[in-house]
Enzyme design. Sequence first.
Site, PDB file in Angstrom:
ATOM      1  N   GLU A  50       0.812  -1.216   0.000  1.00  0.00           N
ATOM      2  CA  GLU A  50       0.000   0.000   0.000  1.00  0.00           C
ATOM      3  C   GLU A  50       0.851   1.274   0.000  1.00  0.00           C
ATOM      4  O   GLU A  50       0.384   2.336  -0.414  1.00  0.00           O
ATOM      5  CB  GLU A  50      -0.934   0.003   1.220  1.00  0.00           C
ATOM      6  N   THR A  97      -5.273   8.716  -3.936  1.00  0.00           N
ATOM      7  CA  THR A  97      -5.272   8.701  -2.477  1.00  0.00           C
ATOM      8  C   THR A  97      -4.376   9.803  -1.925  1.00  0.00           C
ATOM      9  O   THR A  97      -4.720  10.464  -0.933  1.00  0.00           O
ATOM     10  CB  THR A  97      -4.799   7.331  -1.956  1.00  0.00           C
TER      11      THR A  97
END
Length: 306
Positions: A128, A181
């Site tokens: 991630e 993000t």
Amino acid sequence: MTDIKIFCPATIANLSCGFDVLGLCLEAVGDEMIIRKVKEKGIRITKITGADLPLETEKNVAGVAALALLNSINSEYGFEIEIHKKIKAGSGIGSSSASAAGAVFGINELLEKPFSRAELVEFAMKGEVVASGSEHADNVAPCLLGGFTLVRGYNPLDVIRIESPEDLFAVVLHPQIEVKTSDSRAVLEPMISLKSAITQWGNVGGLIAGLYTKDYELIGRSLQDVIVEPLRKHLIPNFDEVKYAAIQSGALGAGISGAGPSIFALCKGFATAKKVAIAMENEYLTTKIPADIHISKINPIGVTII
């Protein structure tokens, strides 16, 4: 077994009040991956379809997560990974986490399961970092464990899995725009008021209690975000209108899925979910931005072998 084909489900993170700590696993949407055990050591990404993503191992979330797992054990084998993306990058429903979770799950299976699913979460979190710049488990945890997950803490990692009430459905509207993000995190404020924090804590506790007691009305009352949503909703065209349409059509609550731009709603029963999906889709048509709509049960298993 020398190769494996797996389904890597999409996820909804944050769930309004649970920024970076809550997530759920979807049943209707996900990627597919094929992983092969080979004699040459290391990790190689051999094929990617459905998205323009790097094949270089160190630049790919699946590659980085897989390397983290391999570096923790003394494996005599290497692995080749094919990724067939059905979840678009920047969609807000866990595209990067599906790849990271799928990679470590598949390799673990081919190595005869040296790690539990819960232990795999830490390896998937490493992937991630490539997508968002930070290790977080709110997507990879439900992807690997299924159901709802609560990340109680990170040092050490402490993830609690929660069963979903049987009649709970998720509706996801995915506009065909990308919200990175990193960009959605940039609009957040580092300091919040004590009043907002107290409201948010109450909602998180209420949502967890509602899930355990199968109290759908309590779940709905708790799906309120007074901290993150007000800052991020401006990145999503017609967010307020779509949320209002969902709730007016019977949704328990609605909010931003992950970092956006997807908008989610939780509903009691399929009939209500279908009605909510139609209302959300019709409302978004006014933007003239193409969008996909998904209705899904909560996936109780997570990543699975096909």
